[in-house]
Design an enzyme around this catalytic site. Structure first.
Site, mmCIF file in Angstrom:
data_model
loop_
_atom_site.group_PDB
_atom_site.id
_atom_site.type_symbol
_atom_site.label_atom_id
_atom_site.label_comp_id
_atom_site.label_asym_id
_atom_site.label_seq_id
_atom_site.Cartn_x
_atom_site.Cartn_y
_atom_site.Cartn_z
ATOM 1 N N SER A 136 3.436 -11.474 -2.897
ATOM 2 C CA SER A 136 3.728 -10.249 -1.983
ATOM 3 C C SER A 136 3.491 -10.784 -0.562
ATOM 4 O O SER A 136 2.408 -11.025 -0.289
ATOM 5 C CB SER A 136 2.972 -9.092 -2.431
ATOM 6 O OG SER A 136 2.709 -8.130 -1.627
ATOM 7 N N LYS A 162 8.022 -10.890 -2.718
ATOM 8 C CA LYS A 162 8.320 -9.802 -2.496
ATOM 9 C C LYS A 162 7.871 -9.454 -0.993
ATOM 10 O O LYS A 162 6.828 -9.735 -0.361
ATOM 11 C CB LYS A 162 7.236 -8.803 -3.140
ATOM 12 C CG LYS A 162 6.908 -7.459 -2.824
ATOM 13 C CD LYS A 162 6.403 -6.766 -3.996
ATOM 14 C CE LYS A 162 4.867 -5.686 -3.272
ATOM 15 N NZ LYS A 162 4.264 -5.039 -4.373
ATOM 16 N N LYS A 164 6.910 -6.918 2.328
ATOM 17 C CA LYS A 164 6.681 -5.562 2.708
ATOM 18 C C LYS A 164 7.396 -5.303 4.012
ATOM 19 O O LYS A 164 7.714 -6.109 4.949
ATOM 20 C CB LYS A 164 5.055 -5.632 3.435
ATOM 21 C CG LYS A 164 4.088 -5.787 2.080
ATOM 22 C CD LYS A 164 3.955 -4.493 1.234
ATOM 23 C CE LYS A 164 2.964 -4.749 0.262
ATOM 24 N NZ LYS A 164 2.740 -3.618 -0.578
ATOM 25 N N ASP A 189 9.090 -4.021 -0.584
ATOM 26 C CA ASP A 189 8.256 -2.995 -0.791
ATOM 27 C C ASP A 189 7.912 -2.044 0.219
ATOM 28 O O ASP A 189 7.239 -2.884 1.307
ATOM 29 C CB ASP A 189 6.727 -3.597 -1.346
ATOM 30 C CG ASP A 189 5.734 -2.400 -1.780
ATOM 31 O OD1 ASP A 189 6.208 -1.471 -1.801
ATOM 32 O OD2 ASP A 189 4.717 -2.711 -2.328
ATOM 33 N N GLU A 213 10.802 -1.161 -3.795
ATOM 34 C CA GLU A 213 9.639 -0.678 -4.331
ATOM 35 C C GLU A 213 9.187 0.625 -3.340
ATOM 36 O O GLU A 213 9.033 0.265 -2.271
ATOM 37 C CB GLU A 213 8.708 -1.621 -4.420
ATOM 38 C CG GLU A 213 7.307 -1.225 -5.267
ATOM 39 C CD GLU A 213 6.035 -2.610 -5.146
ATOM 40 O OE1 GLU A 213 6.756 -3.582 -5.694
ATOM 41 O OE2 GLU A 213 5.166 -2.235 -5.436
ATOM 42 N N ASP A 238 5.801 2.589 -7.658
ATOM 43 C CA ASP A 238 4.310 1.902 -7.691
ATOM 44 C C ASP A 238 3.211 3.233 -7.492
ATOM 45 O O ASP A 238 2.904 3.838 -8.525
ATOM 46 C CB ASP A 238 4.251 0.852 -6.549
ATOM 47 C CG ASP A 238 2.790 0.468 -6.206
ATOM 48 O OD1 ASP A 238 1.922 1.064 -6.890
ATOM 49 O OD2 ASP A 238 2.469 -0.219 -5.606
ATOM 50 N N LYS A 262 -0.046 -1.279 -12.556
ATOM 51 C CA LYS A 262 -1.494 -1.779 -11.966
ATOM 52 C C LYS A 262 -2.348 -1.205 -12.940
ATOM 53 O O LYS A 262 -2.210 0.226 -12.895
ATOM 54 C CB LYS A 262 -1.581 -1.372 -10.632
ATOM 55 C CG LYS A 262 -0.720 -1.954 -9.733
ATOM 56 C CD LYS A 262 -1.173 -1.615 -8.275
ATOM 57 C CE LYS A 262 0.093 -2.172 -7.488
ATOM 58 N NZ LYS A 262 -0.250 -1.987 -5.663
ATOM 59 N N GLY A 290 -0.564 -5.845 -8.399
ATOM 60 C CA GLY A 290 -1.796 -6.411 -7.949
ATOM 61 C C GLY A 290 -2.575 -5.588 -6.975
ATOM 62 O O GLY A 290 -1.750 -4.852 -6.363
HETATM 63 O O1 OSB Z 1 1.827 -1.887 -2.859
HETATM 64 O O2 OSB Z 1 1.890 -3.529 -4.256
HETATM 65 C C1 OSB Z 1 1.346 -2.759 -3.390
HETATM 66 C C2 OSB Z 1 -1.647 -4.821 -2.286
HETATM 67 C C3 OSB Z 1 -2.301 -4.013 -1.853
HETATM 68 C C4 OSB Z 1 -2.010 -2.472 -2.124
HETATM 69 C C5 OSB Z 1 -0.812 -2.331 -2.435
HETATM 70 C C6 OSB Z 1 0.066 -3.350 -2.805
HETATM 71 C C7 OSB Z 1 -0.302 -4.542 -2.728
HETATM 72 C C8 OSB Z 1 0.639 -5.627 -2.687
HETATM 73 C C9 OSB Z 1 0.086 -7.166 -3.061
HETATM 74 O O3 OSB Z 1 1.951 -5.722 -2.582
HETATM 75 C C10 OSB Z 1 -0.527 -7.258 -4.490
HETATM 76 C C11 OSB Z 1 -1.048 -8.442 -4.888
HETATM 77 O O4 OSB Z 1 -0.716 -9.494 -4.499
HETATM 78 O O5 OSB Z 1 -2.341 -8.347 -5.258
HETATM 79 MG MG MG Z 2 3.822 -1.399 -3.939
#
Ligand code: OSB
Ligand code: MG
Length: 371
Positions: A136, A162, A164, A189, A213, A238, A262, A290
């Protein structure tokens, strides 16, 4: 099992680079390791993953600590636990606070599996020892920096990228990745940032994204359903998925085609397992997300993702993608685009004492049984 002692170890790991999302920036990850010792000396560990600010979901590490201390510990220590599935039932009198519940419940699963002499993966009819993983990527200052990052991850073998996104920082960076890496499994995301901006999302439909997402605000399930009708790209939820009942709701409404699961966001392993089954029943793709876990939570995630059905590479990356160091003696490494499921009993990892001294506070005793 007889619970003898419950301790909490407050840790902080600095991130290699700040992680920027549509809602904020993370520089350092705070988390607590919950250590539960049984009367026979077996130790189980869970991770409290909640952030310091209520910006991803409403729960924080501070609210979770309070709920663990005041509500959850009296509930688990006041009962006889024969199987970890009982913990979620005991906790059902407490509303919400999923990450607090998960920290305790997962420690009890680790403890139970160790007492039973098997690894967590043995609970499932597991088929994978190698878990295909993705990464991510946070919002980057420039497209040049973004492409350099993605290039590095692709070279390391990550099987899915992924990105952001937020309004104003979406189509151009995604298109740049798509053009440079035409074959890469790519998704975005939004963390709910596109309220009232569905039109922008429609412009992403030509990029061949694997999914988008949580584009819209949490709880806007009908909004997501209306958007999904207008888009070819599958939507993934999510923040909106908190319990097994949510799966039937989003399936009936048509809000999404995939779920980022998660374990901590749904209150633990027992609930997560019900969600896996419900997703299968409703024909939804499920993959593992995660929370910037340390090696403890990551090991748990790998054990869980070893079961059939987790073919889509999740947000499970090697420890060195996040941190300079880990607090476990067996940090996860990427090999051929996969992380290995730890081999030991329970979650299969142990704490590295010298790292705990560097990144953690002294263990704080939350409960100790009087003789
Ligand atoms: O939205 O999935 C999410 C990390 C922290 C809070 C929310 C998210 C995320 C990630 C990374 O996208 C997740 C990871 O690599 O641990
Ligand atoms: Mg997310």
């Amino acid at each position: 099992m007889q619970i003898q002692k419950i301790e909490s170890i407050a840790c902080r790991l600095p991130l290699k680079q700040p992680f920027v999302t549509s809602y904020g920036q993370l520089n350092e990850k705070a988390f607590d390791i919950i250590r539960i010792t049984a009367a026979d000396g077996t130790v189980g560990m869970g991770e409290l993953v909640a952030f310091e600010e209520p910006d991803y979901i409403e729960e924080t590490i501070f609210s979770a600590r309070q709920v663990i201390r005041e509500q959850l510990i009296p509930l688990v220590t006041g009962a006889t636990i024969a199987h970890p599935d009982q913990v979620a039932i005991l906790f059902s009198v407490i509303q919400g606070n999923a990450m607090a519940k998960s920290a305790i419940e997962t420690a009890i699963w680790d403890l139970y599996a160790k007492q039973s002499g098997y690894s967590m993966a043995d609970v499932y009819p597991s088929i994978h020892n190698q878990i295909p993983v993705g990464v991510s990527v946070g919002i980057q200052p420039t497209i040049g920096q973004l492409l350099a990052q993605v290039e590095q991850y692709v070279a390391q073998g990550y099987q899915r990228i992924k990105l952001k996104i937020k309004p104003g920082n979406d189509r151009a960076p995604l298109l740049a990745i798509r053009e440079r890496f035409p074959e890469v499994l790519l998704m975005a995301d939004a963390n709910g940032a596109y309220v009232g901006q569905e039109d922008v999302l429609l412009t992403l439909d030509t990029l061949g994204l694997a999914m988008i997402e949580q584009p819209l605000k949490v709880r806007d399930l009908t909004g997501h359903a209306a958007l999904q009708k207008k888009m070819q790209t599958p939507l993934c939820l999510d923040e909106d998925i908190r319990c097994v009942e949510d799966i039937a709701t989003v399936a009936v409404l048509g809000s999404c085609q995939a779920i980022n699961l998660k374990i901590p966001r749904v209150g633990g392993i027992s609930e997560a397992q019900k969600i896996v089954k419900a997703c299968k029943d409703h024909g939804l793709t499920v993959w593992l997300g995660g929370m910037f876990e340390s090696g403890v939570g990551r090991a748990m995630n790998l054990q869980f993702a070893s079961q059939a059905g987790f073919d889509f590479p999740g947000d499970l990356s090697a420890a060195d993608r996040y941190y300079f160091d880990d607090i476990v003696a067996q940090p996860a490494v990427i090999e051929n685009g996969c992380l290995s499921v730890p081999k030991g009993k329970g979650f299969g990892v142990s704490l590295a004492e010298e790292k705990l001294i560097k990144y953690g506070e002294s263990p704080f005793v939350l409960f100790e049984k009087a003789y």
